[in-house]
Scaffold this active site. Structure first.
Site, PDB file in Angstrom:
ATOM      1  N   ASP A  81       0.808  -1.223   0.000  1.00 14.65           N
ATOM      2  CA  ASP A  81       0.000   0.000   0.000  1.00 14.65           C
ATOM      3  C   ASP A  81       0.840   1.272   0.000  1.00 14.65           C
ATOM      4  OD1 ASP A  81      -2.554   1.241  -0.005  1.00 14.65           O
ATOM      5  OD2 ASP A  81      -2.439   1.603   2.135  1.00 14.65           O
ATOM      6  N   SER A 126      -6.945   5.229  -0.073  1.00 11.53           N
ATOM      7  CA  SER A 126      -7.262   3.925  -0.650  1.00 11.53           C
ATOM      8  C   SER A 126      -8.740   3.627  -0.449  1.00 11.53           C
ATOM      9  CB  SER A 126      -6.423   2.831   0.009  1.00 11.53           C
ATOM     10  OG  SER A 126      -5.045   3.103  -0.112  1.00 11.53           O
ATOM     11  N   GLN A 176      -5.634  -1.967  -6.782  1.00 16.02           N
ATOM     12  CA  GLN A 176      -6.222  -1.035  -5.824  1.00 16.02           C
ATOM     13  C   GLN A 176      -6.896   0.114  -6.564  1.00 16.02           C
ATOM     14  OE1 GLN A 176      -4.179   2.205  -3.157  1.00 16.02           O
ATOM     15  NE2 GLN A 176      -4.183   0.306  -1.966  1.00 16.02           N
TER      16      GLN A 176
END
Length: 299
Positions: free
Chosen positions: A217, A241, A291
């Site tokens: 991430d 996110s 993502q």
């Protein structure tokens, strides 16, 4: 996973803190509690929540089953000042597959949900269509800290941010967002980053997967920004996110170098999509990541 890493002299302070954060407290059957680092941040890092949720799920699964996929949604910003409670729901315990659902709760509300699937090892057909990009070896590349120092030098606020101890050693084989911000010719929708945890980690497959989830991430949203010449702290942009999906293809070690090849195929409507592939130094594809993120321009 346990917190038995006190005697490892190779574990730096940031990695030790991360391993401590991943050693969740079990407060009831299928209920775990995690905390956040003692830093002055506005929200909990998404990779931390995903990693802790995966630890919680993994602790309810037989040892012979390794996680092969996870699908997660970031619902609300996490509050770093209070613990996070992880509730695990046992959705399936089959002969070959085990499925778990995890809900992370703060202030009585869900901030994150994740479904994870675990699988016993089975023989089967094997192929790999993806090819690892040709990039310089990580040892020949400068550290992230050295790259940032060249860009911002002694700027007091930025220097405090990029010189702080980090659990992950990241070496960029492509431009940083700050470099593309200063030089529009460096804009690209692709990012290649070598990373590893610089320590002798235990032979716990779940730990290595969890650490890859944590690191996954860090730079995905940056790939979206890079395409537009934007950078955190330098552009009028706010990001977060929205969801995160990972597939774990074969065993790997997070204390060996992994190349994280990332690209952003699309952005529009205050959202952007990024995907990545993690390769071992020998070119084996071990993890795939996708993502979607919110990318909002501010005044």
């Amino acid at each position: 996973m346990t917190g038995d890493h006190e005697g490892d002299a190779h574990v730096n302070s940031a990695l030790k803190e991360l391993l401590d954060l991943l050693d969740l407290e079990q407060i009831e059957l299928d209920i775990f509690r995690g905390r956040s680092p003692e830093e002055r941040i506005q929200r909990v890092f998404g990779g931390q929540v995903a990693a802790q949720a995966l630890v919680a799920a993994g602790r309810t699964v037989p040892k012979d089953r390794n996680v092969h996929s996870l699908h997660a949604y970031f619902i609300r910003p996490g509050d770093p000042s209070i613990p996070i409670v992880y509730n695990v729901e046992r959705l399936r315990d089959g002969r070959s597959f085990t499925t778990r659902r995890v809900v992370a709760v703060q202030h009585g509300k869900a901030i994150f949900t994740m479904s994870a699937s675990f699988h016993v090892f089975e023989e089967g057909v094997s192929h790999q269509a993806s090819v690892m990009p040709s990039v310089p070896d990580p040892e020949t590349l400068p550290t992230f800290q050295d790259r940032m120092y060249e860009l911002v030098g002694d700027h007091p606020e930025l220097r405090e941010w990029f010189t702080r101890p980090r659990p992950v050693d990241a070496r960029y084989a492509s431009p940083l967002t700050w470099e593309a911000f200063q030089n529009p010719e460096l804009r690209s929708a692709q990012t290649n980053v070598w990373f590893r945890y610089h320590a002798d980690l235990p032979d716990d497959p779940l730990l290595h997967v969890v650490l890859a989830a944590y690191a996954s991430d860090f730079t995905l949203v940056d790939t979206i920004l890079l395409a537009h010449g934007m950078a955190w702290g330098a552009s009028n942009v706010m990001g977060a996110s929205l969801d995160h999906a990972m597939w774990f293809h074969r065993p790997f070690r997070a204390d060996d170098w992994l190349l994280y090849a990332q690209e952003s195929p699309w952005s529009a409507g205050a959202r952007g999509l990024a995907r990545g592939e993690m390769y071992t130094a020998s070119g084996e594809l071990v993890v795939s990541v996708v993502q979607e993120a919110m990318i909002r321009l501010t005044n």
